[in-house]
Write an enzyme that holds these catalytic residues in place. Structure first.
Site, PDB file in Angstrom:
ATOM      1  N   ASP A 123      66.124  66.011 -39.266  1.00  0.00           N
ATOM      2  CA  ASP A 123      65.876  65.199 -40.441  1.00  0.00           C
ATOM      3  C   ASP A 123      64.906  65.984 -41.326  1.00  0.00           C
ATOM      4  O   ASP A 123      64.254  66.923 -40.862  1.00  0.00           O
ATOM      5  CB  ASP A 123      65.276  63.861 -39.997  1.00  0.00           C
ATOM      6  CG  ASP A 123      64.897  62.979 -41.159  1.00  0.00           C
ATOM      7  OD1 ASP A 123      65.689  62.892 -42.114  1.00  0.00           O
ATOM      8  OD2 ASP A 123      63.803  62.364 -41.109  1.00  0.00           O
TER       9      ASP A 123
ATOM     10  N   ASP B 201      62.651  64.527 -44.419  1.00  0.00           N
ATOM     11  CA  ASP B 201      61.408  63.840 -44.787  1.00  0.00           C
ATOM     12  C   ASP B 201      60.730  63.237 -43.554  1.00  0.00           C
ATOM     13  O   ASP B 201      61.347  62.485 -42.788  1.00  0.00           O
ATOM     14  CB  ASP B 201      61.706  62.734 -45.812  1.00  0.00           C
ATOM     15  CG  ASP B 201      62.336  63.288 -47.092  1.00  0.00           C
ATOM     16  OD1 ASP B 201      62.036  64.435 -47.459  1.00  0.00           O
ATOM     17  OD2 ASP B 201      63.131  62.563 -47.705  1.00  0.00           O
TER      18      ASP B 201
HETATM   19 MG   LIG Z   1      62.637  60.959 -42.048  1.00  0.00          MG
END
Ligand SMILES: [Mg+2]
Ligand SMILES: [Zn+2]
Length: 178
Positions: free
Chosen positions: A7, A9
């Site tokens: 992922d 962020d």
């Molecule tokens: Mg995230």
């Protein structure tokens, strides 16, 4: 091939409740780019799978997202790291797409692109939906405690087999010493 799905962020860069909308707002978490560089140098392929509903919400456009990713790639390259590809979901929560996590669509696209089974492929995230999508796709979910990670850990809903580590650097320590 050693493949890892990350992922973005809250794993690689600081997350923001008001979204990361331009390159200036994209700020790496301490040690995250160094950790990716260590994976690159150890021969891993690093792929990102990221929900970017800010596109659907009109908060930024694809050109700006590309500029954000150019900044990330430049900083990473200075450390000797490389992201092989970046998969994004540009949709909003009500678009009913198959790619927005917790749906596994991006992970399945990655499996097709690289022609690999996702069994034993680790997928790192800070939110429950990352872990749910990873588990649904057949990856091994890894939770970092950066970003939303503490909240996610305390939700008590982690998919079975979820591994937990403080941050991406600690995870890479574990993989590279294994
Ligand atoms: Mg995230
Ligand atoms: Zn989507």
């Amino acid at each position: 091939m050693k493949l890892v799905i990350l992922d973005r962020d809250g794993v690689i860069n600081h997350d923001s409740p008001s979204f990361v909308k331009n390159p200036a707002e994209w700020v790496a978490l301490p040690g995250s780019l160094e950790a990716i560089a260590r994976l690159s140098q150890a021969g891993w392929r690093v792929v990102i799978a990221s929900n970017q509903s800010g596109l659907a919400r009109g908060l930024f456009n694809m050109e700006t997202l590309n500029a954000i990713h150019a900044k990330m790639r430049t900083e990473l390259a200075q450390l000797g790291g490389h992201v092989d590809s970046i998969f994004i979901c540009p949709h909003g929560p009500d678009d009913n797409c198959q790619c927005r996590k917790p749906k596994p669509g991006m992970y399945l696209d990655i499996a097709r692109r690289y022609d690999v089974s996702l069994k034993n492929v680790p997928a790192v995230g800070d939110s429950l939906r990352d872990l749910q999508a990873a588990a649904e796709a057949g990856c091994t979910p890894w939770l970092v405690l950066t970003g939303n990670g503490l909240k996610t850990r305390d939700s008590g809903e982690l998919p079975p087999g979820t591994q937990v580590a403080d941050d991406l650097a600690r995870i890479v320590d574990r993989w590279l010493e294994a």
